[in-house]
Design an enzyme around this catalytic site. Structure first.
Site, PDB file in Angstrom:
ATOM      1  N   ARG A  11     -53.072 -10.478 -34.703  1.00  0.00           N
ATOM      2  CA  ARG A  11     -52.015  -9.470 -34.901  1.00  0.00           C
ATOM      3  C   ARG A  11     -50.628 -10.069 -34.646  1.00  0.00           C
ATOM      4  O   ARG A  11     -49.875 -10.344 -35.570  1.00  0.00           O
ATOM      5  CB  ARG A  11     -52.276  -8.268 -33.982  1.00  0.00           C
ATOM      6  CG  ARG A  11     -51.451  -7.031 -34.330  1.00  0.00           C
ATOM      7  CD  ARG A  11     -50.054  -7.023 -33.796  1.00  0.00           C
ATOM      8  NE  ARG A  11     -49.988  -7.134 -32.337  1.00  0.00           N
ATOM      9  CZ  ARG A  11     -48.847  -7.327 -31.682  1.00  0.00           C
ATOM     10  NH1 ARG A  11     -47.699  -7.442 -32.324  1.00  0.00           N
ATOM     11  NH2 ARG A  11     -48.854  -7.440 -30.359  1.00  0.00           N
ATOM     12  N   ASP A  12     -50.296 -10.345 -33.383  1.00  0.00           N
ATOM     13  CA  ASP A  12     -48.950 -10.843 -33.061  1.00  0.00           C
ATOM     14  C   ASP A  12     -48.750 -12.244 -33.652  1.00  0.00           C
ATOM     15  O   ASP A  12     -47.667 -12.583 -34.131  1.00  0.00           O
ATOM     16  CB  ASP A  12     -48.779 -10.894 -31.526  1.00  0.00           C
ATOM     17  CG  ASP A  12     -47.336 -10.742 -31.082  1.00  0.00           C
ATOM     18  OD1 ASP A  12     -46.449 -10.762 -31.953  1.00  0.00           O
ATOM     19  OD2 ASP A  12     -47.091 -10.602 -29.872  1.00  0.00           O
ATOM     20  N   HIS A 203     -47.456 -10.046 -21.243  1.00  0.00           N
ATOM     21  CA  HIS A 203     -47.445 -10.495 -22.633  1.00  0.00           C
ATOM     22  C   HIS A 203     -46.207 -11.385 -22.816  1.00  0.00           C
ATOM     23  O   HIS A 203     -45.117 -10.900 -23.094  1.00  0.00           O
ATOM     24  CB  HIS A 203     -47.388  -9.233 -23.519  1.00  0.00           C
ATOM     25  CG  HIS A 203     -47.327  -9.467 -24.980  1.00  0.00           C
ATOM     26  ND1 HIS A 203     -48.403  -9.264 -25.815  1.00  0.00           N
ATOM     27  CD2 HIS A 203     -46.318  -9.861 -25.792  1.00  0.00           C
ATOM     28  CE1 HIS A 203     -48.056  -9.510 -27.064  1.00  0.00           C
ATOM     29  NE2 HIS A 203     -46.784  -9.881 -27.077  1.00  0.00           N
ATOM     30  N   HIS A 205     -43.895 -14.380 -24.466  1.00  0.00           N
ATOM     31  CA  HIS A 205     -43.588 -15.275 -25.588  1.00  0.00           C
ATOM     32  C   HIS A 205     -42.974 -16.535 -24.972  1.00  0.00           C
ATOM     33  O   HIS A 205     -42.537 -16.541 -23.811  1.00  0.00           O
ATOM     34  CB  HIS A 205     -42.657 -14.586 -26.586  1.00  0.00           C
ATOM     35  CG  HIS A 205     -43.397 -13.581 -27.442  1.00  0.00           C
ATOM     36  ND1 HIS A 205     -43.734 -13.816 -28.743  1.00  0.00           N
ATOM     37  CD2 HIS A 205     -43.886 -12.348 -27.148  1.00  0.00           C
ATOM     38  CE1 HIS A 205     -44.395 -12.775 -29.232  1.00  0.00           C
ATOM     39  NE2 HIS A 205     -44.500 -11.847 -28.279  1.00  0.00           N
ATOM     40  N   CYS A 236     -42.004 -11.396 -33.168  1.00  0.00           N
ATOM     41  CA  CYS A 236     -41.747 -10.069 -33.733  1.00  0.00           C
ATOM     42  C   CYS A 236     -40.618 -10.175 -34.750  1.00  0.00           C
ATOM     43  O   CYS A 236     -39.515 -10.603 -34.407  1.00  0.00           O
ATOM     44  CB  CYS A 236     -41.374  -9.092 -32.614  1.00  0.00           C
ATOM     45  SG  CYS A 236     -40.869  -7.476 -33.221  1.00  0.00           S
ATOM     46  N   ASN A 245     -46.050 -16.750 -29.210  1.00  0.00           N
ATOM     47  CA  ASN A 245     -46.611 -16.220 -27.956  1.00  0.00           C
ATOM     48  C   ASN A 245     -47.030 -17.373 -27.048  1.00  0.00           C
ATOM     49  O   ASN A 245     -47.191 -18.506 -27.488  1.00  0.00           O
ATOM     50  CB  ASN A 245     -47.870 -15.404 -28.259  1.00  0.00           C
ATOM     51  CG  ASN A 245     -47.570 -14.090 -28.936  1.00  0.00           C
ATOM     52  OD1 ASN A 245     -47.127 -14.058 -30.084  1.00  0.00           O
ATOM     53  ND2 ASN A 245     -47.804 -13.011 -28.231  1.00  0.00           N
TER      54      ASN A 245
HETATM   55  P1  HMG Z   1     -40.716   5.148 -40.966  1.00  0.00           P
HETATM   56  O1  HMG Z   1     -40.171   4.671 -42.274  1.00  0.00           O
HETATM   57  O2  HMG Z   1     -39.786   5.788 -39.987  1.00  0.00           O
HETATM   58  O3  HMG Z   1     -41.978   6.102 -41.230  1.00  0.00           O
HETATM   59  O4  HMG Z   1     -41.453   3.927 -40.280  1.00  0.00           O
HETATM   60  P2  HMG Z   1     -42.043   7.619 -41.650  1.00  0.00           P
HETATM   61  O5  HMG Z   1     -42.904   8.313 -40.669  1.00  0.00           O
HETATM   62  O6  HMG Z   1     -40.669   8.169 -41.926  1.00  0.00           O
HETATM   63  O7  HMG Z   1     -42.825   7.542 -43.054  1.00  0.00           O
HETATM   64  C1  HMG Z   1     -42.293   6.853 -44.187  1.00  0.00           C
HETATM   65  C2  HMG Z   1     -43.423   6.391 -45.077  1.00  0.00           C
HETATM   66  O8  HMG Z   1     -44.221   5.440 -44.373  1.00  0.00           O
HETATM   67  C3  HMG Z   1     -44.383   7.495 -45.508  1.00  0.00           C
HETATM   68  O9  HMG Z   1     -44.840   7.170 -46.803  1.00  0.00           O
HETATM   69  C4  HMG Z   1     -45.532   7.348 -44.541  1.00  0.00           C
HETATM   70  O10 HMG Z   1     -46.757   7.829 -45.053  1.00  0.00           O
HETATM   71  C5  HMG Z   1     -45.588   5.840 -44.355  1.00  0.00           C
HETATM   72  P3  HMG Z   1     -44.254   7.903 -48.119  1.00  0.00           P
HETATM   73  O11 HMG Z   1     -44.499   9.350 -47.875  1.00  0.00           O
HETATM   74  O12 HMG Z   1     -42.787   7.553 -48.147  1.00  0.00           O
HETATM   75  O13 HMG Z   1     -45.028   7.289 -49.236  1.00  0.00           O
HETATM   76  N1  HMG Z   1     -46.187   5.468 -43.080  1.00  0.00           N
HETATM   77  C6  HMG Z   1     -47.158   4.553 -42.925  1.00  0.00           C
HETATM   78  N2  HMG Z   1     -47.819   3.766 -43.788  1.00  0.00           N
HETATM   79  C7  HMG Z   1     -48.782   2.964 -43.298  1.00  0.00           C
HETATM   80  N3  HMG Z   1     -49.094   2.884 -41.985  1.00  0.00           N
HETATM   81  C8  HMG Z   1     -48.451   3.644 -41.078  1.00  0.00           C
HETATM   82  C9  HMG Z   1     -47.434   4.519 -41.556  1.00  0.00           C
HETATM   83  N4  HMG Z   1     -46.631   5.383 -40.920  1.00  0.00           N
HETATM   84  C10 HMG Z   1     -45.864   5.961 -41.857  1.00  0.00           C
HETATM   85  N5  HMG Z   1     -48.791   3.571 -39.786  1.00  0.00           N
HETATM   86  C11 HMG Z   1     -43.094   3.018 -38.774  1.00  0.00           C
HETATM   87  C12 HMG Z   1     -42.020   4.073 -38.979  1.00  0.00           C
HETATM   88  C13 HMG Z   1     -43.510   3.084 -37.326  1.00  0.00           C
HETATM   89  C14 HMG Z   1     -44.291   3.316 -39.681  1.00  0.00           C
HETATM   90  C15 HMG Z   1     -42.496   1.643 -39.137  1.00  0.00           C
HETATM   91  O14 HMG Z   1     -41.302   1.481 -38.445  1.00  0.00           O
HETATM   92  C16 HMG Z   1     -43.415   0.492 -38.803  1.00  0.00           C
HETATM   93  O15 HMG Z   1     -44.437   0.307 -39.437  1.00  0.00           O
HETATM   94  N6  HMG Z   1     -43.056  -0.330 -37.789  1.00  0.00           N
HETATM   95  C17 HMG Z   1     -43.910  -1.401 -37.309  1.00  0.00           C
HETATM   96  C18 HMG Z   1     -43.103  -2.550 -36.805  1.00  0.00           C
HETATM   97  C19 HMG Z   1     -44.006  -3.577 -36.224  1.00  0.00           C
HETATM   98  O16 HMG Z   1     -45.193  -3.641 -36.510  1.00  0.00           O
HETATM   99  N7  HMG Z   1     -43.438  -4.450 -35.383  1.00  0.00           N
HETATM  100  C20 HMG Z   1     -44.161  -5.520 -34.755  1.00  0.00           C
HETATM  101  C21 HMG Z   1     -45.152  -5.066 -33.721  1.00  0.00           C
HETATM  102  S1  HMG Z   1     -44.451  -4.747 -32.128  1.00  0.00           S
HETATM  103  C22 HMG Z   1     -44.405  -6.304 -31.361  1.00  0.00           C
HETATM  104  O17 HMG Z   1     -44.617  -7.300 -31.999  1.00  0.00           O
HETATM  105  C23 HMG Z   1     -44.163  -6.376 -29.877  1.00  0.00           C
HETATM  106  C24 HMG Z   1     -45.426  -6.645 -29.056  1.00  0.00           C
HETATM  107  O18 HMG Z   1     -46.070  -7.830 -29.465  1.00  0.00           O
HETATM  108  C25 HMG Z   1     -45.074  -6.748 -27.549  1.00  0.00           C
HETATM  109  C26 HMG Z   1     -43.910  -7.704 -27.271  1.00  0.00           C
HETATM  110  O19 HMG Z   1     -43.974  -8.879 -27.689  1.00  0.00           O
HETATM  111  O20 HMG Z   1     -42.965  -7.232 -26.660  1.00  0.00           O
HETATM  112  C27 HMG Z   1     -46.439  -5.487 -29.204  1.00  0.00           C
HETATM  113 MG    MG Z   2     -45.482  -9.851 -28.867  1.00  0.00          MG
END
Ligand code: HMG
Ligand code: MG
Length: 295
Positions: A11-12, A203, A205, A236, A245
């Site tokens: 994933r990450d 966690h 990096h 990220c 990481n």
């Molecule tokens: P948004 O645009 O605000 O979503 O995104 P929405 O609720 O307004 O919906 C818009 C459209 O997206 C709709 O489709 C939804 O159905 C669709 P439409 O009607 O326009 O056709 N939708 C989705 N589609 C697939 N899967 C979903 C989903 N949700 C809504 N789950 C959202 C908000 C959260 C979805 C978006 O911002 C997003 O996907 N963000 C993810 C970012 C991400 O993955 N970042 C990396 C992970 S975090 C990280 O790495 C940190 C960590 O490792 C810890 C650390 O290191 O600190 C964990």
């Molecule tokens: Mg991370």
């Protein structure tokens, strides 16, 4: 003493890779990881594919991997739609996530911190009804790429709220790899007064090469759960400057050398690292992989 290593490479590790890794290859890699003694693998995330194109095949990957008994398979989930995918793929654990800093939260999941809680509550409640355990991530705990320092009071308040919502474990994210060992100890000193050590994970990096030092500092505080990504893959896309990481191979090597049991065998882990290195088409950055390559 026993340490639990939580592999977040699929994933990450992969989420920021520019070259699309074929679905079959992701599945094959996870299957290899399952046979290394790891007891926890975060296999993918059910987020919007526009935001994280690399993991657009989340359902296929999650539903087609070969499950090994004793391994917990988890997926990252931002909202109810993501949860539906993770439940359909029968993930064992659901990981929800938010940031300690307002700007990163908005850039990463398009919501303010206050707006995020009800979304997470819905996910946690429904995951619990489906008998899943839930892990919570707080990002930018040790520094934010947009806002700089984040106060400990804010981290405590968010952690408190997430435990209240029902998470089983909390992972403290050093999203951009700026933590140092003293800062880690001071932060843990405060957090461990309030939250049980066995429910807390770290966690790291490795932007400045301090991840292993931070692990050592955390071990001294009694922490036993660490997230890492094989070969040091990771980052990220919504946190400028975020690099790989903490590398699982470096972590397992250090723990083994120190006589700390983590149940992971370095030999199959090394093979799995070499295998994914070929697929991503560039050398892995972990120290261990440098040694294996002889450079
Ligand atoms: P948004 O645009 O605000 O979503 O995104 P929405 O609720 O307004 O919906 C818009 C459209 O997206 C709709 O489709 C939804 O159905 C669709 P439409 O009607 O326009 O056709 N939708 C989705 N589609 C697939 N899967 C979903 C989903 N949700 C809504 N789950 C959202 C908000 C959260 C979805 C978006 O911002 C997003 O996907 N963000 C993810 C970012 C991400 O993955 N970042 C990396 C992970 S975090 C990280 O790495 C940190 C960590 O490792 C810890 C650390 O290191 O600190 C964990
Ligand atoms: Mg991370």
């Amino acid at each position: 003493m026993r340490v639990k290593v939580k592999e977040v490479g699929p994933r990450d590790g992969l989420q920021n890779e520019p070259l699309f890794i074929q679905t079959e290859d992701k599945i094959a890699w996870i299957n290899q990881l399952s046979k290394t003694g790891l007891s926890y693998i975060e296999v993918t995330s059910f987020v919007h594919p526009k935001w994280i194109p690399q993991l657009a095949d989340a359902y296929e990957v999650a539903s087609r991997i070969e499950r090994v008994e004793g391994v917990t398979y988890a997926a990252l989930v931002p909202n109810k739609k993501g949860l539906e995918g993770a439940l359909a793929a029968n993930m064992d654990e659901i990981a929800v996530f938010m940031s300690a800093s307002e700007t990163h939260n908005r850039k990463n999941i398009n919501k303010s911190i206050e707006e995020t809680y009800p979304v997470l509550k819905e996910v946690i409640d429904e995951a619990k009804r489906a008998n899943k355990t839930v892990r919570g991530y707080v990002s930018t705990v040790f520094g934010c790429p947009y806002e700089g320092e984040v106060s400990i009071e804010r981290i405590i308040a968010i952690s408190d709220r997430l435990f209240e919502l029902g998470i089983d474990e909390l992972s403290l994210g050093d999203t951009i790899g700026v933590a140092n060992p003293i800062q880690v100890q001071r932060t843990l000193e405060r957090l461990l007064k309030q939250f049980p050590v066995e429910k807390m994970a770290l966690h790291f990096h490795n932007t400045y090469g301090m991840a292993l030092a931070n692990v050592f500092a955390s071990l001294q505080m009694g922490m036993t759960i660490f997230d890492s990504s094989l070969g040091g893959l990771g980052g990220c896309p919504y946190a400028p400057g975020a690099s790989g990481n903490l590398a699982t191979d470096d972590l397992v090597y250090m723990l083994t050398q120190m006589g700390i049991d983590c149940g992971v065998q370095l030999e199959p882990l090394t093979k799995a690292a070499q295998w994914i290195e070929e697929k991503i088409g560039r050398p892995l950055t972990s120290h261990h992989s440098h040694v294996v390559r002889g450079n």
